[in-house]
Write a protein that holds these residues in place. Sequence first.
Motif, PDB file in Angstrom:
ATOM      1  N   THR A 124       2.743  -0.582   1.226  1.00 20.16           N
ATOM      2  CA  THR A 124       4.060  -0.652   0.585  1.00 20.16           C
ATOM      3  C   THR A 124       3.988  -0.895  -0.911  1.00 20.16           C
ATOM      4  O   THR A 124       4.993  -0.736  -1.604  1.00 20.16           O
ATOM      5  CB  THR A 124       4.934  -1.763   1.208  1.00 20.16           C
ATOM      6  N   THR A 125       2.841  -1.270  -1.437  1.00 29.81           N
ATOM      7  CA  THR A 125       2.726  -1.477  -2.884  1.00 29.81           C
ATOM      8  C   THR A 125       2.068  -0.270  -3.538  1.00 29.81           C
ATOM      9  O   THR A 125       1.395  -0.380  -4.546  1.00 29.81           O
ATOM     10  CB  THR A 125       1.919  -2.755  -3.203  1.00 29.81           C
ATOM     11  N   SER A 126       2.238   0.876  -2.939  1.00 31.88           N
ATOM     12  CA  SER A 126       1.702   2.116  -3.489  1.00 31.88           C
ATOM     13  C   SER A 126       2.780   3.181  -3.422  1.00 31.88           C
ATOM     14  O   SER A 126       3.525   3.260  -2.457  1.00 31.88           O
ATOM     15  CB  SER A 126       0.479   2.567  -2.675  1.00 31.88           C
ATOM     16  N   ARG A 127       2.857   4.001  -4.447  1.00 33.23           N
ATOM     17  CA  ARG A 127       3.787   5.118  -4.424  1.00 33.23           C
ATOM     18  C   ARG A 127       3.122   6.359  -3.847  1.00 33.23           C
ATOM     19  O   ARG A 127       3.660   7.452  -3.906  1.00 33.23           O
ATOM     20  CB  ARG A 127       4.298   5.384  -5.842  1.00 33.23           C
ATOM     21  N   ALA A 128       1.932   6.195  -3.299  1.00 30.71           N
ATOM     22  CA  ALA A 128       1.196   7.327  -2.744  1.00 30.71           C
ATOM     23  C   ALA A 128       1.929   7.925  -1.546  1.00 30.71           C
ATOM     24  O   ALA A 128       2.733   7.266  -0.893  1.00 30.71           O
ATOM     25  CB  ALA A 128      -0.199   6.877  -2.322  1.00 30.71           C
ATOM     26  N   SER A 129       1.598   9.190  -1.255  1.00 33.39           N
ATOM     27  CA  SER A 129       2.177   9.858  -0.084  1.00 33.39           C
ATOM     28  C   SER A 129       1.748   9.162   1.206  1.00 33.39           C
ATOM     29  O   SER A 129       2.460   9.211   2.205  1.00 33.39           O
ATOM     30  CB  SER A 129       1.724  11.318  -0.053  1.00 33.39           C
ATOM     31  N   GLY A 130       0.593   8.537   1.191  1.00 32.81           N
ATOM     32  CA  GLY A 130       0.094   7.826   2.364  1.00 32.81           C
ATOM     33  C   GLY A 130      -1.228   7.162   2.058  1.00 32.81           C
ATOM     34  O   GLY A 130      -1.775   7.300   0.958  1.00 32.81           O
ATOM     35  N   VAL A 131      -1.749   6.448   3.042  1.00 29.59           N
ATOM     36  CA  VAL A 131      -2.974   5.658   2.866  1.00 29.59           C
ATOM     37  C   VAL A 131      -4.014   6.082   3.895  1.00 29.59           C
ATOM     38  O   VAL A 131      -3.702   6.237   5.082  1.00 29.59           O
ATOM     39  CB  VAL A 131      -2.687   4.148   3.015  1.00 29.59           C
ATOM     40  N   ILE A 132      -5.255   6.255   3.446  1.00 34.94           N
ATOM     41  CA  ILE A 132      -6.394   6.451   4.333  1.00 34.94           C
ATOM     42  C   ILE A 132      -7.184   5.149   4.362  1.00 34.94           C
ATOM     43  O   ILE A 132      -7.646   4.674   3.319  1.00 34.94           O
ATOM     44  CB  ILE A 132      -7.309   7.594   3.848  1.00 34.94           C
ATOM     45  N   PHE A 133      -7.308   4.544   5.540  1.00 33.27           N
ATOM     46  CA  PHE A 133      -8.148   3.355   5.704  1.00 33.27           C
ATOM     47  C   PHE A 133      -9.543   3.790   6.146  1.00 33.27           C
ATOM     48  O   PHE A 133      -9.682   4.486   7.160  1.00 33.27           O
ATOM     49  CB  PHE A 133      -7.552   2.405   6.747  1.00 33.27           C
ATOM     50  N   LEU A 134     -10.550   3.387   5.403  1.00 35.54           N
ATOM     51  CA  LEU A 134     -11.924   3.725   5.773  1.00 35.54           C
ATOM     52  C   LEU A 134     -12.448   2.662   6.740  1.00 35.54           C
ATOM     53  O   LEU A 134     -13.039   1.667   6.345  1.00 35.54           O
ATOM     54  CB  LEU A 134     -12.816   3.814   4.531  1.00 35.54           C
ATOM     55  N   GLY A 135     -12.198   2.876   8.016  1.00 36.79           N
ATOM     56  CA  GLY A 135     -12.610   1.926   9.035  1.00 36.79           C
ATOM     57  C   GLY A 135     -11.497   0.962   9.391  1.00 36.79           C
ATOM     58  O   GLY A 135     -10.707   0.566   8.531  1.00 36.79           O
ATOM     59  N   GLN A 136     -11.427   0.591  10.686  1.00 37.93           N
ATOM     60  CA  GLN A 136     -10.405  -0.380  11.082  1.00 37.93           C
ATOM     61  C   GLN A 136     -10.947  -1.796  11.111  1.00 37.93           C
ATOM     62  O   GLN A 136     -10.197  -2.738  11.338  1.00 37.93           O
ATOM     63  CB  GLN A 136      -9.786  -0.017  12.437  1.00 37.93           C
ATOM     64  N   SER A 137     -12.268  -1.961  10.877  1.00 34.90           N
ATOM     65  CA  SER A 137     -12.857  -3.291  10.894  1.00 34.90           C
ATOM     66  C   SER A 137     -12.410  -4.016  12.168  1.00 34.90           C
ATOM     67  O   SER A 137     -12.520  -3.479  13.259  1.00 34.90           O
ATOM     68  CB  SER A 137     -12.471  -4.053   9.628  1.00 34.90           C
ATOM     69  N   MET A 138     -11.884  -5.220  12.042  1.00 32.03           N
ATOM     70  CA  MET A 138     -11.384  -5.968  13.195  1.00 32.03           C
ATOM     71  C   MET A 138      -9.850  -5.970  13.234  1.00 32.03           C
ATOM     72  O   MET A 138      -9.228  -6.876  13.775  1.00 32.03           O
ATOM     73  CB  MET A 138     -11.928  -7.410  13.150  1.00 32.03           C
ATOM     74  N   LEU A 139      -9.253  -4.945  12.625  1.00 33.26           N
ATOM     75  CA  LEU A 139      -7.803  -4.908  12.448  1.00 33.26           C
ATOM     76  C   LEU A 139      -7.111  -3.948  13.410  1.00 33.26           C
ATOM     77  O   LEU A 139      -6.004  -3.483  13.134  1.00 33.26           O
ATOM     78  CB  LEU A 139      -7.479  -4.509  11.000  1.00 33.26           C
ATOM     79  N   HIS A 140      -7.722  -3.653  14.552  1.00 34.13           N
ATOM     80  CA  HIS A 140      -7.148  -2.705  15.505  1.00 34.13           C
ATOM     81  C   HIS A 140      -5.732  -3.109  15.924  1.00 34.13           C
ATOM     82  O   HIS A 140      -4.795  -2.297  15.859  1.00 34.13           O
ATOM     83  CB  HIS A 140      -8.059  -2.603  16.731  1.00 34.13           C
ATOM     84  N   ASP A 141      -5.546  -4.359  16.323  1.00 33.57           N
ATOM     85  CA  ASP A 141      -4.220  -4.816  16.771  1.00 33.57           C
ATOM     86  C   ASP A 141      -3.208  -4.766  15.628  1.00 33.57           C
ATOM     87  O   ASP A 141      -2.043  -4.387  15.828  1.00 33.57           O
ATOM     88  CB  ASP A 141      -4.292  -6.232  17.346  1.00 33.57           C
ATOM     89  N   ALA A 142      -3.647  -5.143  14.432  1.00 38.16           N
ATOM     90  CA  ALA A 142      -2.747  -5.121  13.277  1.00 38.16           C
ATOM     91  C   ALA A 142      -2.351  -3.688  12.917  1.00 38.16           C
ATOM     92  O   ALA A 142      -1.197  -3.423  12.551  1.00 38.16           O
ATOM     93  CB  ALA A 142      -3.421  -5.805  12.083  1.00 38.16           C
ATOM     94  N   LEU A 143      -3.281  -2.748  13.044  1.00 38.32           N
ATOM     95  CA  LEU A 143      -2.966  -1.348  12.773  1.00 38.32           C
ATOM     96  C   LEU A 143      -1.991  -0.808  13.816  1.00 38.32           C
ATOM     97  O   LEU A 143      -1.107   0.001  13.499  1.00 38.32           O
ATOM     98  CB  LEU A 143      -4.251  -0.511  12.747  1.00 38.32           C
ATOM     99  N   ASN A 144      -2.132  -1.257  15.054  1.00 35.02           N
ATOM    100  CA  ASN A 144      -1.154  -0.879  16.084  1.00 35.02           C
ATOM    101  C   ASN A 144       0.244  -1.368  15.699  1.00 35.02           C
ATOM    102  O   ASN A 144       1.242  -0.669  15.910  1.00 35.02           O
ATOM    103  CB  ASN A 144      -1.560  -1.458  17.446  1.00 35.02           C
ATOM    104  N   GLN A 145       0.326  -2.580  15.153  1.00 29.64           N
ATOM    105  CA  GLN A 145       1.608  -3.113  14.687  1.00 29.64           C
ATOM    106  C   GLN A 145       2.171  -2.278  13.542  1.00 29.64           C
ATOM    107  O   GLN A 145       3.378  -2.039  13.453  1.00 29.64           O
ATOM    108  CB  GLN A 145       1.431  -4.550  14.170  1.00 29.64           C
ATOM    109  N   LEU A 146       1.271  -1.835  12.668  1.00 31.54           N
ATOM    110  CA  LEU A 146       1.694  -1.100  11.473  1.00 31.54           C
ATOM    111  C   LEU A 146       2.379   0.216  11.836  1.00 31.54           C
ATOM    112  O   LEU A 146       3.192   0.730  11.066  1.00 31.54           O
ATOM    113  CB  LEU A 146       0.477  -0.837  10.584  1.00 31.54           C
TER     114      LEU A 146
END
Length: 337
Positions: A124-146
């Motif tokens: 949300t702090t980017s005016r980009a068209s979208g975001v590419i995350f390089l790896g989900q690390s341990m954030l799988h559940d948080a990415l599901n929320q996103l």
Amino acid sequence: MGSSSNNNTTLEDLAKLAGVSVSTVSRALNDHALISTRTKQRIWALARDHDYPFRRYMPAGPIGAEGSIAIVTPHLRGRPLPLSHPFFLELLASIGEAARARGCDFTVSHTAPASYDDLVLAVTTSRASGVIFLGQSMLHDALNQLVDTNARFVVWGAQVAGQKYCSIGSDNLLGGRRATLHLARLGRKSIAFVGSTDPEALQRRAGYTEGLRESGLELDPKLVVPVDFEFESAEEAVSRLLRQGVVFDGIVASSDLIALGAIRALRRAGLSVPKDVSVVGYDDMLLSRLSTPTLTTIRQDTYEAGRLLVSRILDPSPDNLPYLLPTDLIVRESCGG
């Protein structure tokens, strides 16, 4: 992805929607320091929702791209994933080529999310068209929320059970299995797994375990060696195995860089690769073709990965389905066959 689509949206329209003045909208779109982050996030979100063409109002760049993509690397075990890693450099190059082919800019963010709130800030702090995350690390559940927010994003990484977000990655289970079966076919009986503990590496380790079982070989816990991403971590771990007198004649590594660190440790101990120990990596980086001996590896198609990652941002699909890239065993000198 917006709630409405109107390419004729104006600054005045955004001002009415946000309940602020036109000058506030103008400053927010230009990332003015006097406008609060919260206000910018709200106005940028409205602009994205209503397909407002940011570029029309932003200071003109040297070329004037059709869009932009932000690249973000999450934290892994308390620190950002290293962008200096040769595989990430090759993947970044592929993303850049794919973005350029689409007339799109890309930026590498300084942020390294470690929580759901961090992920929200990243998108949300980017005016980009979208975001590419390089790896989900341990954030799988948080990415599901996103997924339940209005964020447009895609993840380079493993496909995980219960996943709601879109990911692009290789078939890690099959890759680890193929590497292990290849060593078993060469007659190797004591095969070690040397790998990191990110979701992709853990899937490769599961494939290694499956390959051992299919080959009638017993899994020895002493031969499963966790390491960090770095070359030096792998070198030290394999040196430690040798000092402890652990016997092995094959190594499946979760990345090429780890494989090259293992080979260095073996050679420093006076062992021959592949005569004494055969080694298989994972990635097929340029370094794997230039090493001595050249490295047998499981190939990930970074060129296709870059194309798909950029496409999922610029041409989003409502189904959010993950995509598995095929894996190929590339046989070179480090296995001896």
